[in-house]
Design a protein around this motif. Structure first.
Motif, PDB file in Angstrom:
ATOM      1  N   ILE A   1      -2.525  -8.468  16.719  1.00  0.00           N
ATOM      2  CA  ILE A   1      -1.771  -8.355  14.995  1.00  0.00           C
ATOM      3  C   ILE A   1      -2.400  -6.773  14.925  1.00  0.00           C
ATOM      4  CG2 ILE A   1      -2.387  -8.932  12.615  1.00  0.00           C
ATOM      5  CD1 ILE A   1      -3.825 -11.190  14.509  1.00  0.00           C
ATOM      6  N   ALA A   2      -0.668  -6.712  14.067  1.00  0.00           N
ATOM      7  CA  ALA A   2      -0.433  -5.154  14.014  1.00  0.00           C
ATOM      8  C   ALA A   2      -0.550  -4.828  12.346  1.00  0.00           C
ATOM      9  CB  ALA A   2       0.921  -4.336  14.860  1.00  0.00           C
ATOM     10  N   THR A   3      -1.634  -4.351  12.261  1.00  0.00           N
ATOM     11  CA  THR A   3      -1.542  -3.458  10.430  1.00  0.00           C
ATOM     12  C   THR A   3      -0.939  -2.659   9.893  1.00  0.00           C
ATOM     13  OG1 THR A   3      -3.554  -2.947  10.871  1.00  0.00           O
ATOM     14  CG2 THR A   3      -3.497  -5.235  10.377  1.00  0.00           C
ATOM     15  N   GLY A   4      -0.204  -2.230   8.831  1.00  0.00           N
ATOM     16  CA  GLY A   4       0.065  -0.772   8.485  1.00  0.00           C
ATOM     17  C   GLY A   4      -0.245  -1.454   6.581  1.00  0.00           C
ATOM     18  N   LEU A   5       0.076  -0.336   5.279  1.00  0.00           N
ATOM     19  CA  LEU A   5       0.035  -0.315   4.697  1.00  0.00           C
ATOM     20  C   LEU A   5       1.035  -0.406   4.020  1.00  0.00           C
ATOM     21  CD1 LEU A   5      -1.476   0.493   1.978  1.00  0.00           C
ATOM     22  CD2 LEU A   5      -1.210   2.694   2.324  1.00  0.00           C
ATOM     23  N   LYS A   6       1.612  -0.920   2.883  1.00  0.00           N
ATOM     24  CA  LYS A   6       2.850  -0.995   2.124  1.00  0.00           C
ATOM     25  C   LYS A   6       2.322  -0.358   0.426  1.00  0.00           C
ATOM     26  CE  LYS A   6       6.318  -3.695   3.489  1.00  0.00           C
ATOM     27  NZ  LYS A   6       7.520  -4.484   3.069  1.00  0.00           N
ATOM     28  N   HIS A   7       2.269   0.957   0.706  1.00  0.00           N
ATOM     29  CA  HIS A   7       1.999   1.556  -1.388  1.00  0.00           C
ATOM     30  C   HIS A   7       2.027   1.009  -2.343  1.00  0.00           C
ATOM     31  CE1 HIS A   7       1.293   4.839   1.151  1.00  0.00           C
ATOM     32  NE2 HIS A   7       0.815   6.096   0.645  1.00  0.00           N
ATOM     33  N   SER A   8       3.905   0.157  -2.601  1.00  0.00           N
ATOM     34  CA  SER A   8       3.929  -0.009  -3.471  1.00  0.00           C
ATOM     35  C   SER A   8       3.544  -2.298  -3.269  1.00  0.00           C
ATOM     36  CB  SER A   8       5.733  -0.235  -3.354  1.00  0.00           C
ATOM     37  OG  SER A   8       6.124  -1.142  -2.522  1.00  0.00           O
ATOM     38  N   ALA A   9       2.750  -2.218  -2.695  1.00  0.00           N
ATOM     39  CA  ALA A   9       2.477  -4.067  -2.404  1.00  0.00           C
ATOM     40  C   ALA A   9       1.349  -4.618  -3.738  1.00  0.00           C
ATOM     41  CB  ALA A   9       1.963  -4.426  -0.803  1.00  0.00           C
TER      42      ALA A   9
ATOM     43  N   VAL B   1      -1.129  -9.315   0.050  1.00  0.00           N
ATOM     44  CA  VAL B   1      -1.372  -8.800   1.111  1.00  0.00           C
ATOM     45  C   VAL B   1      -0.247  -9.580   1.328  1.00  0.00           C
ATOM     46  CG1 VAL B   1      -1.621  -9.315   3.149  1.00  0.00           C
ATOM     47  CG2 VAL B   1      -3.752  -9.239   2.030  1.00  0.00           C
ATOM     48  N   MET B   2       1.019  -8.560   2.535  1.00  0.00           N
ATOM     49  CA  MET B   2       2.658  -8.735   2.519  1.00  0.00           C
ATOM     50  C   MET B   2       2.515  -9.436   4.389  1.00  0.00           C
ATOM     51  SD  MET B   2       5.106  -5.846   0.869  1.00  0.00           S
ATOM     52  CE  MET B   2       5.984  -7.088   0.080  1.00  0.00           C
ATOM     53  N   LEU B   3       2.557 -10.606   5.108  1.00  0.00           N
ATOM     54  CA  LEU B   3       3.476 -11.533   5.861  1.00  0.00           C
ATOM     55  C   LEU B   3       4.608 -10.607   6.478  1.00  0.00           C
ATOM     56  CD1 LEU B   3       0.912 -14.380   5.493  1.00  0.00           C
ATOM     57  CD2 LEU B   3       0.210 -12.108   6.173  1.00  0.00           C
ATOM     58  N   GLU B   4       4.543 -10.030   7.261  1.00  0.00           N
ATOM     59  CA  GLU B   4       5.932  -9.450   7.935  1.00  0.00           C
ATOM     60  C   GLU B   4       6.509 -10.702   7.990  1.00  0.00           C
ATOM     61  OE1 GLU B   4       7.529  -7.184   6.334  1.00  0.00           O
ATOM     62  OE2 GLU B   4       5.783  -5.981   5.629  1.00  0.00           O
TER      63      GLU B   4
ATOM     64  N   GLY C   1       1.928 -10.098  15.910  1.00  0.00           N
ATOM     65  CA  GLY C   1       2.950  -9.891  14.608  1.00  0.00           C
ATOM     66  C   GLY C   1       2.486  -9.138  13.583  1.00  0.00           C
ATOM     67  N   PHE C   2       2.775  -9.172  12.143  1.00  0.00           N
ATOM     68  CA  PHE C   2       2.346  -7.470  11.593  1.00  0.00           C
ATOM     69  C   PHE C   2       2.101  -8.191  10.373  1.00  0.00           C
ATOM     70  CE2 PHE C   2       2.814  -3.755   9.309  1.00  0.00           C
ATOM     71  CZ  PHE C   2       2.238  -2.758  10.289  1.00  0.00           C
ATOM     72  N   VAL C   3       0.513  -7.608   9.196  1.00  0.00           N
ATOM     73  CA  VAL C   3       0.917  -7.934   8.523  1.00  0.00           C
ATOM     74  C   VAL C   3       0.466  -6.518   7.174  1.00  0.00           C
ATOM     75  CG1 VAL C   3      -1.344  -8.500   7.025  1.00  0.00           C
ATOM     76  CG2 VAL C   3      -0.941  -9.786   8.791  1.00  0.00           C
ATOM     77  N   SER C   4       0.968  -5.913   6.180  1.00  0.00           N
ATOM     78  CA  SER C   4       0.671  -4.728   5.580  1.00  0.00           C
ATOM     79  C   SER C   4      -0.447  -5.411   4.126  1.00  0.00           C
ATOM     80  CB  SER C   4       2.989  -4.658   4.836  1.00  0.00           C
ATOM     81  OG  SER C   4       3.361  -4.392   5.823  1.00  0.00           O
ATOM     82  N   PHE C   5      -0.286  -4.383   4.212  1.00  0.00           N
ATOM     83  CA  PHE C   5      -1.646  -4.111   3.521  1.00  0.00           C
ATOM     84  C   PHE C   5      -1.344  -3.938   2.400  1.00  0.00           C
ATOM     85  CE2 PHE C   5      -4.563  -5.995   7.289  1.00  0.00           C
ATOM     86  CZ  PHE C   5      -4.805  -6.761   7.091  1.00  0.00           C
TER      87      PHE C   5
ATOM     88  N   SER D   1      -6.640  -4.932 -11.361  1.00  0.00           N
ATOM     89  CA  SER D   1      -5.685  -4.150 -11.788  1.00  0.00           C
ATOM     90  C   SER D   1      -4.749  -4.557 -11.667  1.00  0.00           C
ATOM     91  CB  SER D   1      -6.678  -3.361 -11.012  1.00  0.00           C
ATOM     92  OG  SER D   1      -5.944  -2.112 -11.983  1.00  0.00           O
ATOM     93  N   SER D   2      -3.995  -4.219 -12.777  1.00  0.00           N
ATOM     94  CA  SER D   2      -2.519  -4.184 -13.018  1.00  0.00           C
ATOM     95  C   SER D   2      -1.966  -3.241 -11.880  1.00  0.00           C
ATOM     96  CB  SER D   2      -2.112  -3.726 -14.921  1.00  0.00           C
ATOM     97  OG  SER D   2      -2.979  -2.631 -14.483  1.00  0.00           O
ATOM     98  N   GLN D   3      -2.124  -2.492 -11.680  1.00  0.00           N
ATOM     99  CA  GLN D   3      -1.651  -1.625 -10.522  1.00  0.00           C
ATOM    100  C   GLN D   3      -1.988  -2.250  -9.449  1.00  0.00           C
ATOM    101  OE1 GLN D   3      -0.260   1.339 -11.904  1.00  0.00           O
ATOM    102  NE2 GLN D   3      -1.490   0.302 -13.624  1.00  0.00           N
ATOM    103  N   ASN D   4      -0.869  -1.348  -8.057  1.00  0.00           N
ATOM    104  CA  ASN D   4      -1.142  -1.755  -6.919  1.00  0.00           C
ATOM    105  C   ASN D   4      -2.615  -2.066  -5.965  1.00  0.00           C
ATOM    106  OD1 ASN D   4       1.354  -2.414  -7.422  1.00  0.00           O
ATOM    107  ND2 ASN D   4       2.444  -0.169  -6.152  1.00  0.00           N
ATOM    108  N   GLY D   5      -2.132  -3.204  -5.646  1.00  0.00           N
ATOM    109  CA  GLY D   5      -4.247  -2.967  -4.695  1.00  0.00           C
ATOM    110  C   GLY D   5      -4.609  -4.287  -4.792  1.00  0.00           C
ATOM    111  N   LEU D   6      -5.640  -4.246  -4.084  1.00  0.00           N
ATOM    112  CA  LEU D   6      -6.703  -5.042  -3.908  1.00  0.00           C
ATOM    113  C   LEU D   6      -7.732  -4.242  -3.331  1.00  0.00           C
ATOM    114  CD1 LEU D   6      -5.071  -8.225  -2.095  1.00  0.00           C
ATOM    115  CD2 LEU D   6      -5.588  -8.350  -4.470  1.00  0.00           C
ATOM    116  N   PRO D   7      -9.407  -5.244  -3.253  1.00  0.00           N
ATOM    117  CA  PRO D   7     -10.385  -5.094  -3.420  1.00  0.00           C
ATOM    118  C   PRO D   7     -10.256  -4.453  -1.307  1.00  0.00           C
ATOM    119  CG  PRO D   7     -11.022  -6.221  -5.301  1.00  0.00           C
ATOM    120  CD  PRO D   7      -9.147  -6.276  -4.380  1.00  0.00           C
ATOM    121  N   LEU D   8     -10.854  -3.910  -0.942  1.00  0.00           N
ATOM    122  CA  LEU D   8     -11.310  -4.091   0.283  1.00  0.00           C
ATOM    123  C   LEU D   8     -11.618  -5.468   1.047  1.00  0.00           C
ATOM    124  CD1 LEU D   8     -11.133  -2.737   3.094  1.00  0.00           C
ATOM    125  CD2 LEU D   8     -13.283  -1.164   2.322  1.00  0.00           C
TER     126      LEU D   8
END
Length: 225
Positions: free
Chosen positions: A80-88, A91-94, A177-181, A189-196
């Protein structure tokens, strides 16, 4: 008891990002484990899962060789590869990796490929082999915002994803597979992101469902359309 090896990768650095979930989530899963099985009928009750974590440079030339080195050393059943999507916002399942490198911003080696194939002899795209439907169901149960993504971009994330699936296509039975956090941010929050902690729970759900699917595969667990 059956033993399974799982490799989870994360990119090692993003400019301007102090807390990188692509590093922190895999590390936490390796340290904390997957948690108990849901019951005696849960496939997880009969398996011992070993998690291997690898940090990947944001480099077109080095990302896949770095991951492949760990794969060859550990002989995993699931990668499982993971990465970061600043605009998400979640969690985004690719779903899909495309055979294309095309970027205006440089990677860590100051390389900017434009409209180049990752593998000139490879197919145009690959579909993920992770059980996305089951993962999404777990996310819903755990109130984790998530979505399916058909576009992993054309930067290093997509390149690593494509190379991983290109490799798994030659293996007898390895899931990949790949997962983008998203960015790490406060709850509600109304901003992008989730607690760790919420992202760690999401990563654990991904691994648990991938293991269940590996042990008891079902076509209804895959969701690509």
């Amino acid at each position: 008891m059956r033993e399974l090896n799982v490799v989870i990768s994360g990119f090692d650095h993003y400019d301007g990002v102090d807390v990188n979930p692509a590093i922190e989530v895999p590390k936490a899963i390796a340290e904390q484990g997957l948690g108990p099985a849901s019951g005696p009928d849960d496939p997880l009750d009969q398996v011992e899962v070993t998690i291997h974590v690898v940090s990947i440079p944001v480099s077109f030339a080095k990302a896949w060789p770095t991951l492949k080195e760990t794969i060859e050393a550990t002989r995993p059943d699931i990668v499982i590869a993971t990465g970061l999507k600043h605009s998400a916002r979640g969690v985004m399942l690719e779903r899909c990796a495309t055979n294309l490198m095309d970027t205006a911003k440089p990677d860590a080696d100051n390389v900017t490929p434009r409209r180049e194939p990752i593998d000139p002899d490879g197919p145009a795209a690959y579909w993920t082999r992770l059980p996305l439907r089951s993962i999404l169901n777990d996310f819903a149960d755990d109130s984790i915002p998530a979505t399916l993504s058909s576009d992993a971009g054309t930067f290093v994330c997509n390149s690593l994803f494509y190379n991983l699936l290109n490799w798994t296509a030659t293996q007898e039975r390895v899931l990949g597979g790949f997962v983008s956090f998203p960015l790490v941010g406060p709850a509600h929050s109304s901003q992008n992101g989730l607690p760790l902690e919420q992202q760690i729970a999401a990563g654990r759900d991904v691994v648990r469902e991938a293991v269940r699917y590996y042990l008891k595969p079902s076509s209804c667990d895959i969701l690509i359309a």
